[in-house]
Motif scaffolding. Structure first.
Motif, PDB file in Angstrom:
ATOM      1  N   LYS A  84      -2.004  34.793 -30.176  1.00 14.52           N
ATOM      2  CA  LYS A  84      -3.093  33.456 -30.195  1.00 14.52           C
ATOM      3  C   LYS A  84      -2.293  32.121 -31.109  1.00 14.52           C
ATOM      4  O   LYS A  84      -2.869  31.276 -30.264  1.00 14.52           O
ATOM      5  CB  LYS A  84      -3.218  34.272 -32.123  1.00 14.52           C
ATOM      6  CG  LYS A  84      -4.653  35.071 -31.378  1.00 14.52           C
ATOM      7  CD  LYS A  84      -5.234  35.577 -32.890  1.00 14.52           C
ATOM      8  CE  LYS A  84      -6.079  36.811 -33.077  1.00 14.52           C
ATOM      9  NZ  LYS A  84      -6.180  37.411 -34.249  1.00 14.52           N
ATOM     10  N   ASP A  85      -1.139  32.921 -31.408  1.00 19.24           N
ATOM     11  CA  ASP A  85      -0.272  31.092 -31.522  1.00 19.24           C
ATOM     12  C   ASP A  85       0.008  30.791 -30.604  1.00 19.24           C
ATOM     13  O   ASP A  85      -0.271  29.366 -30.267  1.00 19.24           O
ATOM     14  CB  ASP A  85       1.003  31.895 -32.420  1.00 19.24           C
ATOM     15  CG  ASP A  85       1.172  31.883 -33.810  1.00 19.24           C
ATOM     16  OD1 ASP A  85      -0.279  31.980 -34.411  1.00 19.24           O
ATOM     17  OD2 ASP A  85       1.530  32.636 -34.158  1.00 19.24           O
ATOM     18  N   GLY A  86       0.810  31.128 -29.340  1.00 15.62           N
ATOM     19  CA  GLY A  86       0.884  30.600 -27.578  1.00 15.62           C
ATOM     20  C   GLY A  86      -0.655  30.033 -27.425  1.00 15.62           C
ATOM     21  O   GLY A  86      -0.383  28.561 -26.918  1.00 15.62           O
ATOM     22  N   GLY A  87      -1.495  30.383 -27.827  1.00 14.75           N
ATOM     23  CA  GLY A  87      -2.364  29.495 -27.246  1.00 14.75           C
ATOM     24  C   GLY A  87      -3.542  28.837 -27.355  1.00 14.75           C
ATOM     25  O   GLY A  87      -2.929  27.720 -27.085  1.00 14.75           O
ATOM     26  N   GLN A  88      -3.015  28.615 -29.042  1.00 16.22           N
ATOM     27  CA  GLN A  88      -2.732  27.523 -30.056  1.00 16.22           C
ATOM     28  C   GLN A  88      -1.926  27.185 -29.882  1.00 16.22           C
ATOM     29  O   GLN A  88      -2.504  24.915 -29.343  1.00 16.22           O
ATOM     30  CB  GLN A  88      -3.317  27.883 -31.401  1.00 16.22           C
ATOM     31  CG  GLN A  88      -3.896  28.364 -32.537  1.00 16.22           C
ATOM     32  CD  GLN A  88      -3.829  29.029 -33.564  1.00 16.22           C
ATOM     33  OE1 GLN A  88      -2.824  28.578 -33.997  1.00 16.22           O
ATOM     34  NE2 GLN A  88      -4.873  29.222 -33.966  1.00 16.22           N
ATOM     35  N   LYS A  89      -1.243  26.523 -29.617  1.00 15.79           N
ATOM     36  CA  LYS A  89       0.044  25.723 -29.304  1.00 15.79           C
ATOM     37  C   LYS A  89      -0.024  25.404 -27.720  1.00 15.79           C
ATOM     38  O   LYS A  89       0.057  24.135 -26.910  1.00 15.79           O
ATOM     39  CB  LYS A  89       1.762  26.324 -28.695  1.00 15.79           C
ATOM     40  CG  LYS A  89       2.082  27.175 -30.576  1.00 15.79           C
ATOM     41  CD  LYS A  89       2.050  25.622 -31.454  1.00 15.79           C
ATOM     42  CE  LYS A  89       2.652  26.134 -32.032  1.00 15.79           C
ATOM     43  NZ  LYS A  89       2.896  24.914 -33.972  1.00 15.79           N
ATOM     44  N   LEU A  90       0.031  26.289 -26.943  1.00 19.15           N
ATOM     45  CA  LEU A  90      -0.532  25.925 -25.282  1.00 19.15           C
ATOM     46  C   LEU A  90      -1.852  24.099 -25.517  1.00 19.15           C
ATOM     47  O   LEU A  90      -2.076  23.604 -24.917  1.00 19.15           O
ATOM     48  CB  LEU A  90      -1.093  26.469 -24.425  1.00 19.15           C
ATOM     49  CG  LEU A  90      -1.530  26.621 -22.732  1.00 19.15           C
ATOM     50  CD1 LEU A  90      -0.347  25.429 -22.035  1.00 19.15           C
ATOM     51  CD2 LEU A  90      -2.025  27.615 -22.591  1.00 19.15           C
ATOM     52  N   GLN A  91      -2.965  24.656 -25.849  1.00 15.51           N
ATOM     53  CA  GLN A  91      -4.371  23.722 -26.549  1.00 15.51           C
ATOM     54  C   GLN A  91      -3.872  22.886 -27.442  1.00 15.51           C
ATOM     55  O   GLN A  91      -4.312  21.763 -26.398  1.00 15.51           O
ATOM     56  CB  GLN A  91      -4.847  25.023 -27.903  1.00 15.51           C
ATOM     57  CG  GLN A  91      -6.296  24.258 -27.104  1.00 15.51           C
ATOM     58  CD  GLN A  91      -7.403  24.588 -27.996  1.00 15.51           C
ATOM     59  OE1 GLN A  91      -7.828  26.006 -28.608  1.00 15.51           O
ATOM     60  NE2 GLN A  91      -9.100  24.384 -27.530  1.00 15.51           N
ATOM     61  N   GLN A  92      -2.611  22.814 -28.042  1.00 14.25           N
ATOM     62  CA  GLN A  92      -2.762  21.859 -28.611  1.00 14.25           C
ATOM     63  C   GLN A  92      -1.499  20.966 -27.312  1.00 14.25           C
ATOM     64  O   GLN A  92      -2.138  19.348 -27.291  1.00 14.25           O
ATOM     65  CB  GLN A  92      -1.334  21.966 -30.119  1.00 14.25           C
ATOM     66  CG  GLN A  92      -2.168  22.219 -31.095  1.00 14.25           C
ATOM     67  CD  GLN A  92      -0.767  22.481 -32.166  1.00 14.25           C
ATOM     68  OE1 GLN A  92       0.161  22.782 -32.292  1.00 14.25           O
ATOM     69  NE2 GLN A  92      -1.508  23.338 -32.878  1.00 14.25           N
TER      70      GLN A  92
END
Length: 197
Positions: free
Chosen positions: A117-125
């Motif tokens: 989840k964190d990786g997905g959020q970072k990728l989106q950022q």
């Protein structure tokens, strides 16, 4: 139930009941028979389980009586029972270890999901930042292009002024520029409109 079945069969043979009632009663008898068969099967299973439990109790009682004798033939039984207890303890320990490993695996899966989840959020950022950077760069490119076009326009204006000055100098000097080939080329070139080039 059997008596009722016999009575119904007798009644049917004697023709005392009509056919419709006979079908209804036959269905009732079939469903009752199936219910009774299920009940009998359940009683059989229950009886077998109770028989097995009784046999276990009898075996345990026989083993206790044999162990109380404390003779040569009871020692292997005692050794075997100790070995069984040891194996049971070992199995219990392994089951506890397996449960701990399962809990650790569940924790690892939770952490992995959280990291995903964190990786997905970072990728989106990162994608958002890259998009903003591209937009900023595009606006900077537009600004730079506008500046360059403005400079080009000024350069053309200055060049046009210089051309007009040269033309005025040549015409003002009253030199016959049409006879001199190099001067003629210059004057004709000065005639070209800088904005059309």
């Amino acid at each position: 139930m059997k008596e009722q079945l016999m009575e119904y069969n007798t009644a049917v043979l004697a023709g005392q009941e009509n056919f419709h009632d006979h079908l209804m009663e036959e269905k009732f008898i079939q469903s009752s028979t199936q219910e009774l068969e299920r009940d009998i099967e359940e009683v059989k299973v229950s009886f077998q389980n109770k028989t097995l439990a009784l046999q276990r109790v009898q075996i345990m009682d026989a083993l206790r009586n044999k162990l109380k004798q404390d003779d040569v033939s009871s020692r292997p039984i005692l050794e075997t029972m100790k070995h069984i207890v040891l194996l049971s303890q070992t199995i219990t320990e392994y089951q506890q270890q397996a449960r701990q490993k399962e809990e650790q695996l569940i924790d690892i899966k939770r952490k992995r999901l959280s990291l995903k989840k964190d990786g997905g959020q970072k990728l989106q950022q990162i994608q958002t930042m890259m998009k903003r950077q591209k937009e900023k760069q595009a606006s900077m490119n537009v600004t730079e292009t506008e500046k360059m076009l403005h400079k080009l326009k000024k350069e053309r204006e200055i060049t046009a002024i210089i051309q007009n000055v040269f033309q005025s100098i040549i015409i003002g000097s009253r030199v016959n520029w049409a006879e001199d080939p190099s001067l003629k080329a210059i004057v004709l070139q000065l005639e070209n409109n800088i904005y059309l080039q």
